[in-house]
Design a protein around this motif. Structure first.
Motif, PDB file in Angstrom:
ATOM      1  N   ILE A   1       3.389 -43.114 -13.502  1.00  0.00           N
ATOM      2  CA  ILE A   1       4.041 -42.057 -12.733  1.00  0.00           C
ATOM      3  C   ILE A   1       4.015 -40.755 -13.533  1.00  0.00           C
ATOM      4  CG2 ILE A   1       6.268 -41.265 -11.827  1.00  0.00           C
ATOM      5  CD1 ILE A   1       6.818 -44.225 -11.123  1.00  0.00           C
ATOM      6  N   VAL A   2       4.365 -40.847 -14.810  1.00  0.00           N
ATOM      7  CA  VAL A   2       4.324 -39.668 -15.689  1.00  0.00           C
ATOM      8  C   VAL A   2       2.914 -39.082 -15.698  1.00  0.00           C
ATOM      9  CG1 VAL A   2       4.461 -38.902 -18.097  1.00  0.00           C
ATOM     10  CG2 VAL A   2       6.252 -40.369 -17.157  1.00  0.00           C
ATOM     11  N   SER A   3       1.918 -39.937 -15.844  1.00  0.00           N
ATOM     12  CA  SER A   3       0.527 -39.483 -15.915  1.00  0.00           C
ATOM     13  C   SER A   3       0.097 -38.798 -14.625  1.00  0.00           C
ATOM     14  CB  SER A   3      -0.392 -40.679 -16.221  1.00  0.00           C
ATOM     15  OG  SER A   3      -1.740 -40.287 -16.229  1.00  0.00           O
ATOM     16  N   GLN A   4       0.448 -39.385 -13.474  1.00  0.00           N
ATOM     17  CA  GLN A   4       0.039 -38.807 -12.190  1.00  0.00           C
ATOM     18  C   GLN A   4       0.693 -37.451 -11.952  1.00  0.00           C
ATOM     19  OE1 GLN A   4      -0.427 -40.847  -8.494  1.00  0.00           O
ATOM     20  NE2 GLN A   4      -0.453 -42.868  -9.454  1.00  0.00           N
ATOM     21  N   ILE A   5       1.993 -37.350 -12.217  1.00  0.00           N
ATOM     22  CA  ILE A   5       2.682 -36.081 -11.973  1.00  0.00           C
ATOM     23  C   ILE A   5       2.174 -35.009 -12.940  1.00  0.00           C
ATOM     24  CG2 ILE A   5       4.914 -34.897 -11.994  1.00  0.00           C
ATOM     25  CD1 ILE A   5       6.189 -37.474 -10.990  1.00  0.00           C
ATOM     26  N   ARG A   6       1.951 -35.385 -14.198  1.00  0.00           N
ATOM     27  CA  ARG A   6       1.388 -34.423 -15.160  1.00  0.00           C
ATOM     28  C   ARG A   6       0.020 -33.934 -14.692  1.00  0.00           C
ATOM     29  NH1 ARG A   6       0.936 -35.245 -21.407  1.00  0.00           N
ATOM     30  NH2 ARG A   6      -0.226 -33.361 -20.962  1.00  0.00           N
ATOM     31  N   GLU A   7      -0.801 -34.842 -14.177  1.00  0.00           N
ATOM     32  CA  GLU A   7      -2.137 -34.458 -13.703  1.00  0.00           C
ATOM     33  C   GLU A   7      -2.031 -33.475 -12.538  1.00  0.00           C
ATOM     34  OE1 GLU A   7      -6.170 -36.538 -11.838  1.00  0.00           O
ATOM     35  OE2 GLU A   7      -4.598 -37.781 -12.734  1.00  0.00           O
ATOM     36  N   MET A   8      -1.077 -33.728 -11.626  1.00  0.00           N
ATOM     37  CA  MET A   8      -0.874 -32.810 -10.505  1.00  0.00           C
ATOM     38  C   MET A   8      -0.473 -31.420 -10.995  1.00  0.00           C
ATOM     39  SD  MET A   8       1.219 -35.256  -7.870  1.00  0.00           S
ATOM     40  CE  MET A   8       0.662 -36.932  -7.520  1.00  0.00           C
ATOM     41  N   ILE A   9       0.380 -31.366 -12.024  1.00  0.00           N
ATOM     42  CA  ILE A   9       0.816 -30.080 -12.579  1.00  0.00           C
ATOM     43  C   ILE A   9      -0.353 -29.375 -13.266  1.00  0.00           C
ATOM     44  CG2 ILE A   9       2.310 -28.983 -14.302  1.00  0.00           C
ATOM     45  CD1 ILE A   9       4.351 -31.254 -13.752  1.00  0.00           C
ATOM     46  N   GLU A  10      -1.096 -30.127 -14.086  1.00  0.00           N
ATOM     47  CA  GLU A  10      -2.165 -29.521 -14.878  1.00  0.00           C
ATOM     48  C   GLU A  10      -3.344 -29.089 -14.022  1.00  0.00           C
ATOM     49  OE1 GLU A  10      -2.757 -32.610 -17.718  1.00  0.00           O
ATOM     50  OE2 GLU A  10      -1.049 -32.009 -18.952  1.00  0.00           O
ATOM     51  N   HIS A  11      -3.545 -29.720 -12.848  1.00  0.00           N
ATOM     52  CA  HIS A  11      -4.650 -29.347 -11.971  1.00  0.00           C
ATOM     53  C   HIS A  11      -4.197 -28.427 -10.838  1.00  0.00           C
ATOM     54  CE1 HIS A  11      -6.555 -32.711 -14.082  1.00  0.00           C
ATOM     55  NE2 HIS A  11      -7.709 -32.207 -13.674  1.00  0.00           N
ATOM     56  N   GLY A  12      -2.953 -27.981 -10.897  1.00  0.00           N
ATOM     57  CA  GLY A  12      -2.476 -26.985  -9.947  1.00  0.00           C
ATOM     58  C   GLY A  12      -2.036 -27.508  -8.607  1.00  0.00           C
ATOM     59  N   ARG A  13      -2.031 -28.837  -8.420  1.00  0.00           N
ATOM     60  CA  ARG A  13      -1.562 -29.376  -7.141  1.00  0.00           C
ATOM     61  C   ARG A  13      -0.043 -29.277  -7.035  1.00  0.00           C
ATOM     62  NH1 ARG A  13      -5.492 -33.112  -8.543  1.00  0.00           N
ATOM     63  NH2 ARG A  13      -4.016 -34.797  -8.966  1.00  0.00           N
ATOM     64  N   LEU A  14       0.615 -29.217  -8.164  1.00  0.00           N
ATOM     65  CA  LEU A  14       2.031 -28.873  -8.227  1.00  0.00           C
ATOM     66  C   LEU A  14       2.138 -27.590  -9.046  1.00  0.00           C
ATOM     67  CD1 LEU A  14       3.810 -32.298  -8.884  1.00  0.00           C
ATOM     68  CD2 LEU A  14       4.061 -30.859  -6.859  1.00  0.00           C
ATOM     69  N   GLN A  15       2.754 -26.567  -8.477  1.00  0.00           N
ATOM     70  CA  GLN A  15       2.844 -25.269  -9.130  1.00  0.00           C
ATOM     71  C   GLN A  15       4.226 -25.065  -9.751  1.00  0.00           C
ATOM     72  OE1 GLN A  15       0.440 -22.869  -9.370  1.00  0.00           O
ATOM     73  NE2 GLN A  15      -1.072 -24.190  -8.341  1.00  0.00           N
ATOM     74  N   PRO A  16       4.317 -24.218 -10.795  1.00  0.00           N
ATOM     75  CA  PRO A  16       5.636 -23.882 -11.364  1.00  0.00           C
ATOM     76  C   PRO A  16       6.593 -23.420 -10.268  1.00  0.00           C
ATOM     77  CG  PRO A  16       3.907 -23.013 -12.762  1.00  0.00           C
ATOM     78  CD  PRO A  16       3.227 -23.546 -11.525  1.00  0.00           C
ATOM     79  N   GLY A  17       7.780 -24.001 -10.263  1.00  0.00           N
ATOM     80  CA  GLY A  17       8.774 -23.673  -9.251  1.00  0.00           C
ATOM     81  C   GLY A  17       8.772 -24.601  -8.061  1.00  0.00           C
ATOM     82  N   ASP A  18       7.708 -25.404  -7.885  1.00  0.00           N
ATOM     83  CA  ASP A  18       7.672 -26.362  -6.775  1.00  0.00           C
ATOM     84  C   ASP A  18       8.772 -27.405  -6.937  1.00  0.00           C
ATOM     85  OD1 ASP A  18       5.538 -25.090  -5.650  1.00  0.00           O
ATOM     86  OD2 ASP A  18       4.059 -26.659  -6.105  1.00  0.00           O
ATOM     87  N   ARG A  19       9.366 -27.759  -5.826  1.00  0.00           N
ATOM     88  CA  ARG A  19      10.405 -28.797  -5.829  1.00  0.00           C
ATOM     89  C   ARG A  19       9.765 -30.141  -5.534  1.00  0.00           C
ATOM     90  NH1 ARG A  19      13.988 -31.314  -2.234  1.00  0.00           N
ATOM     91  NH2 ARG A  19      16.116 -31.571  -3.023  1.00  0.00           N
ATOM     92  N   LEU A  20      10.069 -31.157  -6.352  1.00  0.00           N
ATOM     93  CA  LEU A  20       9.562 -32.505  -6.109  1.00  0.00           C
ATOM     94  C   LEU A  20      10.275 -33.126  -4.919  1.00  0.00           C
ATOM     95  CD1 LEU A  20       8.190 -32.205  -8.891  1.00  0.00           C
ATOM     96  CD2 LEU A  20       8.892 -34.544  -9.380  1.00  0.00           C
ATOM     97  N   PRO A  21       9.595 -34.022  -4.199  1.00  0.00           N
ATOM     98  CA  PRO A  21      10.293 -34.760  -3.144  1.00  0.00           C
ATOM     99  C   PRO A  21      11.477 -35.552  -3.707  1.00  0.00           C
ATOM    100  CG  PRO A  21       7.907 -35.057  -2.989  1.00  0.00           C
ATOM    101  CD  PRO A  21       8.173 -34.378  -4.293  1.00  0.00           C
ATOM    102  N   ALA A  22      12.354 -35.975  -2.830  1.00  0.00           N
ATOM    103  CA  ALA A  22      13.507 -36.766  -3.243  1.00  0.00           C
ATOM    104  C   ALA A  22      13.053 -38.082  -3.872  1.00  0.00           C
ATOM    105  CB  ALA A  22      14.402 -37.050  -2.041  1.00  0.00           C
ATOM    106  N   GLU A  23      13.914 -38.666  -4.714  1.00  0.00           N
ATOM    107  CA  GLU A  23      13.580 -39.921  -5.401  1.00  0.00           C
ATOM    108  C   GLU A  23      13.156 -41.000  -4.415  1.00  0.00           C
ATOM    109  OE1 GLU A  23      16.789 -41.234  -7.805  1.00  0.00           O
ATOM    110  OE2 GLU A  23      16.538 -39.667  -9.334  1.00  0.00           O
ATOM    111  N   ARG A  24      13.849 -41.086  -3.286  1.00  0.00           N
ATOM    112  CA  ARG A  24      13.522 -42.117  -2.289  1.00  0.00           C
ATOM    113  C   ARG A  24      12.094 -41.944  -1.789  1.00  0.00           C
ATOM    114  NH1 ARG A  24      13.084 -41.747   2.794  1.00  0.00           N
ATOM    115  NH2 ARG A  24      14.069 -39.694   2.829  1.00  0.00           N
TER     116      ARG A  24
END
Length: 237
Positions: free
Chosen positions: A15-38
């Motif tokens: 999970i850590v690896s996937q979310i980091r990859e999304m951040i580093e490749h721009g699929r998640l941008q600074p300031g983006d809100r993650l979906p709820a835990e559920r």
């Protein structure tokens, strides 16, 4: 965001690896809100507890920022959560495991000693709770690698030294190679659990020298197990 289901063995590390990859490749941008835990738990195909553990690791490493009542967001450059160029260089490097252990053995025995000297009752209770989580994870057939990382971070927090706490938090990703799935084994998990028990007992009783010695012996043993296993795997090829 789109996430791939992860295997039980990898869980929080993946999970850590996937979310980091999304951040580093721009699929998640600074300031983006993650979906709820559920929602994240459904997307990854894991429990909410596992998602929470992954988010905690990423928050401690500075990639995410949790805001009370608002949610979890991708950190902005001005959030101040991540270190400067030296830390970034460490995080970006594909460092040799022996080098990683050399640094860990320089820092972590003293951190354990400081935790024994300075740890508050709440900090010691948190260490005991994390130890219980690790025991349960291993009983459930999981590697417990993410919990292992939280244990060492909690020791740094218990040390009472904010510089050490921030340093260990920033370096977690650099240290994570020494906890990666390919260097996990039942022998290592059993040895780590026994060593963590000894460290917690020393910290709980305020025995700084015992805590330092237990941590040094722990790191020496884990390093030996990893390299013995690697040599054995190489000889079987």
């Amino acid at each position: 965001m789109e996430a791939k289901p992860v295997c039980r063995k990898c869980i929080s590390d993946e999970i850590v690896s996937q979310i980091r990859e999304m951040i580093e490749h721009g699929r998640l941008q600074p300031g983006d809100r993650l979906p709820a835990e559920r929602k994240l738990a459904e997307q990854f195909g894991v429990s909410r507890t596992t998602v929470r553990e992954g988010i905690k690791i990423l928050s401690e490493s500075g990639f995410l920022t949790s805001r009370q009542g608002a949610g979890t967001f991708v950190s902005r450059p001005d959030d101040g959560a991540r270190g400067g160029s030296l830390i970034d260089a460490v995080l970006a490097g594909n460092h040799d495991l022996q080098d990683v252990f050399e640094v860990r053995k320089m820092l972590e025995p003293e951190i354990a000693a400081l935790a024994a000297r300075n740890g508050s009752p709440d900090a010691k209770t948190r260490l005991e709770a994390i130890l219980m989580e690790q025991e349960q994870a291993i009983d459930d057939g999981e590697s417990g690698a993410g919990i292992d990382q939280r244990f060492h971070q909690a020791l740094a927090e218990a040390s009472g030294n904010p510089v050490l706490r921030e340093m260990v938090s920033a370096l977690h990703e650099g240290f994570s190679r020494s906890r990666a799935e390919e260097v996990q084994s039942p022998q290592r998990q059993k040895a780590s659990l026994a060593a963590h028990r000894a460290i917690v007992e020393a910290v709980r009783n305020g025995h700084a020298m015992q805590a330092e010695r237990a941590m040094r012996e722990h790191l020496d043993e884990v390093e030996r197990i990893i390299f013995d296993n690697q040599r054995g795997a190489y000889s079987r090829r």
